[in-house]
Design a protein around this motif. Structure first.
Motif, mmCIF file in Angstrom:
data_model
loop_
_atom_site.group_PDB
_atom_site.id
_atom_site.type_symbol
_atom_site.label_atom_id
_atom_site.label_comp_id
_atom_site.label_asym_id
_atom_site.label_seq_id
_atom_site.Cartn_x
_atom_site.Cartn_y
_atom_site.Cartn_z
ATOM 1 N N SER A 7 0.807 -1.219 0.000
ATOM 2 C CA SER A 7 0.000 0.000 0.000
ATOM 3 C C SER A 7 0.840 1.269 0.000
ATOM 4 N N ILE A 22 8.740 4.569 -7.882
ATOM 5 C CA ILE A 22 7.479 5.156 -7.452
ATOM 6 C C ILE A 22 7.448 6.614 -7.903
ATOM 7 N N ASP A 24 4.754 9.880 -7.891
ATOM 8 C CA ASP A 24 3.477 10.395 -7.375
ATOM 9 C C ASP A 24 2.658 9.303 -6.703
ATOM 10 N N HIS A 26 2.658 6.084 -7.286
ATOM 11 C CA HIS A 26 2.303 4.952 -8.138
ATOM 12 C C HIS A 26 3.558 4.335 -8.753
ATOM 13 N N ARG A 28 5.919 2.815 -11.571
ATOM 14 C CA ARG A 28 6.113 2.973 -13.020
ATOM 15 C C ARG A 28 7.311 2.141 -13.426
ATOM 16 N N GLN A 63 1.477 3.313 -16.878
ATOM 17 C CA GLN A 63 1.035 2.424 -15.806
ATOM 18 C C GLN A 63 0.118 1.319 -16.320
ATOM 19 N N ARG A 64 -0.391 1.467 -17.523
ATOM 20 C CA ARG A 64 -1.331 0.490 -18.071
ATOM 21 C C ARG A 64 -0.813 -0.092 -19.377
ATOM 22 N N GLU A 117 -3.255 -2.867 -15.165
ATOM 23 C CA GLU A 117 -2.439 -1.792 -14.596
ATOM 24 C C GLU A 117 -1.392 -2.368 -13.668
ATOM 25 N N ALA A 119 0.903 -2.774 -10.388
ATOM 26 C CA ALA A 119 0.751 -2.699 -8.935
ATOM 27 C C ALA A 119 1.997 -3.314 -8.315
#
Length: 145
Positions: A7, A22, A24, A26, A28, A63-64, A117, A119
């Motif tokens: 998380s 990481i 922002d 998220h 990448r 990211q996708r 996406e 994770a």
């Protein structure tokens, strides 16, 4: 597979160092692009696979991506720390490269061309807890995957 959602970016060591960062909050993936011929690479290369130039620039990937191939793994190799069953897939990124990883999907719950996406997950390994990237299907309308 003992996997837990990562998380927060934590001090959990990476399973494969240098594949992502990481941004922002998220994850990448990090690829690189040849300055001479423009070819994209993932994972990063020391020199271009097309023209052999050493002039490469790091690029953060989208990211996708879209699933181009997948396989349901139902037998676990003896030395694997990820417990079967699980799904593996090749994911085509918009930048023209592919990434191969676990996809968090149930048997029959993934289709070629489906958008997934990036994770991060924590895995229990013989060397302790390690963090790695995985893909997960994008939530569809109505909460279905």
């Amino acid at each position: 597979m003992e996997a837990q959602l990562a998380s927060e970016p934590t001090s959990v060591p990476d399973l494969q160092v240098g594949l992502y960062q990481i941004v922002d909050g998220h994850p990448r993936l990090i690829g690189n692009q040849c300055e001479e011929c423009g070819r994209m690479h993932f994972p990063r290369h020391e020199w271009c696979a097309r023209c052999c130039s050493p002039d490469l620039t790091d690029v953060l990937l989208n990211q996708r991506g879209r699933v181009s191939a997948f396989s349901w793994i139902d037998r676990q190799p003896g030395d694997a720390f990820i417990r079967a069953p699980y799904m593996q897939a090749e994911v085509e990124m918009p930048e023209g490269v592919s990434a191969f990883s676990i996809v968090e999907a149930e048997f029959g719950g993934l289709k070629i061309g489906e958008t997934v996406e990036l994770a991060l997950r924590n895995f229990d390994t013989p060397d302790g807890c390690r963090q790695a990237f995985v893909f997960r299907p994008i939530q569809r309308q109505g909460g279905e995957q």
